[in-house]
Structures are given as structure tokens and as C-alpha cells.
Scaffold this motif. Structure first.
Motif, PDB file in Angstrom:
ATOM      1  N   PRO A   1      -4.458   3.096 -16.020  1.00  9.92           N
ATOM      2  CA  PRO A   1      -2.371   2.778 -17.205  1.00  9.92           C
ATOM      3  C   PRO A   1      -1.112   3.209 -17.473  1.00  9.92           C
ATOM      4  N   LEU A   2      -1.173   4.320 -16.425  1.00  8.11           N
ATOM      5  CA  LEU A   2       0.192   4.662 -16.402  1.00  8.11           C
ATOM      6  C   LEU A   2       0.808   3.961 -15.281  1.00  8.11           C
ATOM      7  N   SER A   3       0.220   2.956 -14.445  1.00  6.04           N
ATOM      8  CA  SER A   3       1.111   2.475 -13.675  1.00  6.04           C
ATOM      9  C   SER A   3       1.089   1.302 -14.308  1.00  6.04           C
ATOM     10  N   LYS A   4       0.997   0.820 -14.558  1.00  3.30           N
ATOM     11  CA  LYS A   4       1.506  -0.711 -15.060  1.00  3.30           C
ATOM     12  C   LYS A   4       3.160  -1.350 -14.375  1.00  3.30           C
ATOM     13  N   GLY A   5       4.326  -1.220 -14.387  1.00  2.85           N
ATOM     14  CA  GLY A   5       5.076  -0.987 -14.067  1.00  2.85           C
ATOM     15  C   GLY A   5       5.465  -1.370 -12.560  1.00  2.85           C
ATOM     16  N   VAL A   6       3.944  -0.405 -11.460  1.00  7.24           N
ATOM     17  CA  VAL A   6       4.042  -0.876 -10.069  1.00  7.24           C
ATOM     18  C   VAL A   6       3.536  -2.163  -9.799  1.00  7.24           C
TER      19      VAL A   6
ATOM     20  N   VAL B   1       0.852  -1.526   0.138  1.00  9.02           N
ATOM     21  CA  VAL B   1      -0.023   0.105  -0.222  1.00  9.02           C
ATOM     22  C   VAL B   1       1.428   0.976  -0.048  1.00  9.02           C
ATOM     23  N   ILE B   2       2.293   1.145   0.525  1.00  8.31           N
ATOM     24  CA  ILE B   2       2.925   2.766   0.549  1.00  8.31           C
ATOM     25  C   ILE B   2       3.231   2.261  -0.204  1.00  8.31           C
ATOM     26  N   ILE B   3       3.914   1.601  -1.373  1.00 11.73           N
ATOM     27  CA  ILE B   3       4.419   1.224  -2.473  1.00 11.73           C
ATOM     28  C   ILE B   3       3.789   2.104  -3.676  1.00 11.73           C
ATOM     29  N   LEU B   4       2.789   1.831  -3.508  1.00 14.91           N
ATOM     30  CA  LEU B   4       1.681   2.079  -4.923  1.00 14.91           C
ATOM     31  C   LEU B   4       1.015   3.994  -4.459  1.00 14.91           C
ATOM     32  N   ARG B   5       0.901   3.799  -2.831  1.00 14.30           N
ATOM     33  CA  ARG B   5       0.570   5.236  -2.548  1.00 14.30           C
ATOM     34  C   ARG B   5       1.621   6.059  -2.968  1.00 14.30           C
ATOM     35  N   ALA B   6       2.757   6.155  -2.351  1.00 14.84           N
ATOM     36  CA  ALA B   6       3.755   6.787  -3.213  1.00 14.84           C
ATOM     37  C   ALA B   6       3.619   6.942  -4.490  1.00 14.84           C
ATOM     38  N   PHE B   7       3.525   6.270  -5.823  1.00 13.54           N
ATOM     39  CA  PHE B   7       3.770   6.414  -6.465  1.00 13.54           C
ATOM     40  C   PHE B   7       2.274   7.116  -7.156  1.00 13.54           C
ATOM     41  N   PHE B   8       1.452   7.156  -6.922  1.00 16.69           N
ATOM     42  CA  PHE B   8       0.465   7.061  -7.234  1.00 16.69           C
ATOM     43  C   PHE B   8       0.029   8.589  -7.019  1.00 16.69           C
ATOM     44  N   MET B   9       0.829   9.110  -5.255  1.00 17.18           N
ATOM     45  CA  MET B   9       1.225  10.489  -5.628  1.00 17.18           C
ATOM     46  C   MET B   9       1.799  11.234  -6.068  1.00 17.18           C
ATOM     47  N   ASP B  10       2.518  10.373  -7.062  1.00 15.05           N
ATOM     48  CA  ASP B  10       4.194  11.496  -7.487  1.00 15.05           C
ATOM     49  C   ASP B  10       2.930  11.568  -9.240  1.00 15.05           C
ATOM     50  N   LEU B  11       2.264  11.001  -9.261  1.00 16.25           N
ATOM     51  CA  LEU B  11       1.856  11.145 -11.190  1.00 16.25           C
ATOM     52  C   LEU B  11       1.199  12.956 -10.934  1.00 16.25           C
ATOM     53  N   PRO B  12       1.398  13.961 -12.439  1.00 19.43           N
ATOM     54  CA  PRO B  12       1.091  14.961 -12.546  1.00 19.43           C
ATOM     55  C   PRO B  12      -0.736  14.897 -11.840  1.00 19.43           C
ATOM     56  N   GLU B  13      -0.421  15.571 -11.212  1.00 21.50           N
ATOM     57  CA  GLU B  13      -2.056  16.388 -10.586  1.00 21.50           C
ATOM     58  C   GLU B  13      -1.988  17.450 -12.194  1.00 21.50           C
TER      59      GLU B  13
ATOM     60  N   PHE C   1       9.699 -12.034 -17.453  1.00 22.36           N
ATOM     61  CA  PHE C   1       8.682 -10.517 -17.858  1.00 22.36           C
ATOM     62  C   PHE C   1       8.120  -9.186 -16.788  1.00 22.36           C
ATOM     63  N   VAL C   2       8.408  -9.461 -15.751  1.00 20.91           N
ATOM     64  CA  VAL C   2       8.518  -8.155 -14.785  1.00 20.91           C
ATOM     65  C   VAL C   2       9.920  -7.860 -13.679  1.00 20.91           C
ATOM     66  N   GLN C   3      11.091  -8.206 -14.287  1.00 21.79           N
ATOM     67  CA  GLN C   3      12.041  -7.938 -13.261  1.00 21.79           C
ATOM     68  C   GLN C   3      12.587  -6.713 -14.425  1.00 21.79           C
ATOM     69  N   ARG C   4      12.529  -5.966 -15.231  1.00 27.45           N
ATOM     70  CA  ARG C   4      13.096  -4.469 -15.350  1.00 27.45           C
ATOM     71  C   ARG C   4      11.687  -3.700 -14.846  1.00 27.45           C
ATOM     72  N   HIS C   5      11.057  -4.395 -13.873  1.00 30.74           N
ATOM     73  CA  HIS C   5      10.658  -3.557 -13.080  1.00 30.74           C
ATOM     74  C   HIS C   5      10.622  -2.889 -11.597  1.00 30.74           C
ATOM     75  N   PHE C   6      11.040  -3.903 -11.545  1.00 25.60           N
ATOM     76  CA  PHE C   6      11.729  -4.237 -10.269  1.00 25.60           C
ATOM     77  C   PHE C   6      12.428  -2.980  -9.469  1.00 25.60           C
ATOM     78  N   THR C   7      13.435  -2.118 -10.451  1.00 25.78           N
ATOM     79  CA  THR C   7      13.850  -1.193 -10.288  1.00 25.78           C
ATOM     80  C   THR C   7      13.526  -0.295  -9.761  1.00 25.78           C
ATOM     81  N   LYS C   8      12.594   0.253 -10.860  1.00 31.94           N
ATOM     82  CA  LYS C   8      11.510   1.143 -11.028  1.00 31.94           C
ATOM     83  C   LYS C   8      10.624   1.191  -8.855  1.00 31.94           C
ATOM     84  N   GLY C   9      10.275  -0.288  -9.027  1.00 31.93           N
ATOM     85  CA  GLY C   9       8.947  -0.606  -7.777  1.00 31.93           C
ATOM     86  C   GLY C   9      10.008   0.290  -6.580  1.00 31.93           C
TER      87      GLY C   9
END
Length: 294
Positions: free
Chosen positions: A192-197, A157-169, A278-286
Motif C-alpha cells: 500500500p505504501l508503494s503504489k506509485g513506484v 529490481v534495483i528501483i524497487l529495492r531502493a524504494f523498499f529500503m527507504d521505507l521507515p523501519e 494515469f501513471v505520468q505523475r508517478h514517473f518523477t518519483k520513480g
């Protein structure tokens, strides 16, 4: 070119790094090769090597044929697949909705709910309170006991919340001006903007559900409902003998015990090995979400 003040490592330093990397890789690869090789070994090779085979002289799929021909292992695999797929879908949906609500300004009781999430991240209930809660809800001997108590993970939840808060308002505000509601914004813009996380969080949940066995040990009294990991623990850790009635094959055709145990172990890690690339490339970003500001 190197940066000012930076010098390339010397030959001994590079050799030492290569040696350390080689040792680390060998520590991981050699046991894996041994497990796979033992699962493919014949009875004579297992007996000759004393239990574990590094490289078999002759390949035999008798252990895999035995565990996949019916019985408790096949049923346990289906149970694990059902719990993992259902649990991951429900957990991802619930976590996304909660994280999005906590990330929006003006959400009702956002701060108290955030404090509850942080409290759940730092403090977890004990075994006895968790068991009493599951029992009071009538979830004993049901697959929901493996899903509902762990459906929302505070860390995710903390990870997703931090990502959502960084989306352009600005993007969200423009959609709101066009008349889009919160659910429409979440479905058409945020997701659609959060597929990686989302892929990272989904993998976290899937691995957790697939590898879980302790909850099944507590809440499932019916052996026929056991997931694969609990069956694997019973066969390998407890050294329980895999019998004819469990595998559904004739006694004369029963493969060596060590080969069957290693085959179950290989079967339990195949889904993770298939999904992870298939999701390895998203780990660093996440992992770095919320770590860098500005």
C-alpha cells in the motif's frame, strides 16, 4: 521575487526557448498527425498525395474496419494483449518479491543474489545462448517464450529495492512486534505504501511486452501466434502487401495499402496513450528513487 544573484531571462532568451520548444513539439506532433490522417484517408487522397496525407479532405474508417473485421491483425492484437497483461502481472509479482527480499536485513544470501542482479544488469546473454536455453526448456512456439526469459528486469529490481529500503523501519518493526510475518508485512504495509513506484514499474514492463517483436521473431514459427508488433513490422518495415485473405474483406473493398499500414500503427500505440496519463505523475518519483539521500 527571484533568488539573490538570479535574474529573469531576457526577452530574446525566452523567445529562443519558446522557438526551440515549438520545434521539438512540431517534430513529434506533425508525424503523429500524418500517421493518423493517412489511416483515415480515402484511396483517392492517398494516390493524390503520393502516399502520406497530412490533413484528409474526407474521413474514411475503411482501413480500421478492414483490420478489425477479422484476420491476422485482430488475432495479433489479442495475442499482444494476452502477453502484455500476463507478462506484466507475473513480472511485477516476481520483481516485487525479489526486491523486497533483497531490501530486508538478514535475508538469506542477499548479497550474492544482489551481485547476480547487478551482473545481469551489466551483462546480457547473446542471441544464440538465449535461443538454446529457450529451446532446451521446450518453449519454442509457445507464448511462455515471450514472457519467462524477460520476466525479471534487473533495473526494475534495483528501483524497487531502493524504494523498499527507504521505507521507515519503525513501521515494519511495529508490525513484526504485533506478530505479522514477512508476507503479511509485504501485503498489508509495504505494497500500500508503494503504489506509485509499482505503477511506474508496471508501466515499464507493459511497454516492454507490448513493443517487443524480436523475441517473437526468434521463438514463434507459427505465423498465427505472432503479436501485433511483429505483424506491424512485417507490413510496414518489410513493405509486405496486406492481402484479402489476411484482412478478411473483399478485394474490391480493400482500402489503400498505406492507410492499412498506418491504421495498424495507430492501433499499436493506442494502449500506451490510454495508460500513460494515469501513471505520468508517478514517473518523477520513480526515476528519482535512490538518487537523493538524507
Amino acid at each position: 521575487m527571484t533568488a539573490p544573484g538570479m535574474h529573469p531571462p531576457s526577452v530574446p532568451a525566452r523567445a529562443a526557448k519558446g522557438l526551440v520548444l515549438f520545434v521539438c513539439c512540431a517534430v513529434v506532433i506533425v508525424p503523429f498527425i500524418t500517421v493518423v490522417s493517412t489511416s483515415l484517408a480515402t484511396r483517392e487522397q492517398v494516390t493524390r498525395s503520393g502516399g502520406m496525407v497530412f490533413l484528409p479532405d474526407e474521413v474514411s474508417f475503411a482501413a480500421y474496419q478492414a483490420i478489425l473485421s477479422g484476420g491476422v491483425v485482430t488475432r495479433a492484437t489479442m495475442v499482444s494483449l494476452f502477453v502484455t497483461i500476463t507478462g506484466t502481472a507475473l513480472s511485477l509479482a516476481a520483481t516485487t518479491l525479489l526486491a523486497y527480499g533483497l531490501s530486508r536485513r538478514g535475508s538469506f544470501a542477499a548479497k550474492p543474489f544482489l551481485m547476480i542482479v547487478l551482473f545481469a544488469l551489466l551483462f546480457t546473454p547473446g542471441i544464440i545462448p538465449a535461443y538454446l536455453m529457450v529451446k532446451s526448456l521446450g518453449l519454442i512456439d509457445t507464448y511462455w517464450s515471450l514472457i519467462l526469459p524477460v520476466m525479471i528486469n534487473a533495473f526494475n529490481v534495483i528501483i524497487l529495492r531502493a524504494f523498499f529500503m527507504d521505507l521507515p523501519e519503525e513501521v515494519i518493526d511495529s508490525a513484526r512486534i504485533d506478530g505479522a510475518g514477512d508476507l503479511a508485512i509485504l501485503w498489508r504495509i509495504v505494497l500500500p505504501l508503494s503504489k506509485g513506484v509499482l505503477a511506474v514499474v508496471a508501466l515499464f514492463y507493459a511497454v516492454s511486452y507490448w513493443n517487443a517483436f524480436f523475441a517473437a521473431l526468434l521463438y514463434l514459427n507459427d505465423i498465427s501466434m505472432w503479436p501485433l508488433q511483429l505483424v506491424l513490422r512485417t507490413y510496414v518495415v518489410n513493405q509486405t502487401q496486406v492481402g484479402v485473405d489476411q484482412l478478411g474483406v473483399a478485394g474490391a473493398d480493400l482500402p489503400p495499402q498505406e492507410a492499412v499500414q498506418m491504421a495498424i500503427l495507430v492501433l499499436s500505440i493506442i494502449p500506451i496513450l490510454v495508460v500513460y496519463p494515469f501513471v505520468q505523475r508517478h514517473f518523477t518519483k520513480g526515476v528519482l528513487i535512490g538518487a537523493v539521500k538524507g
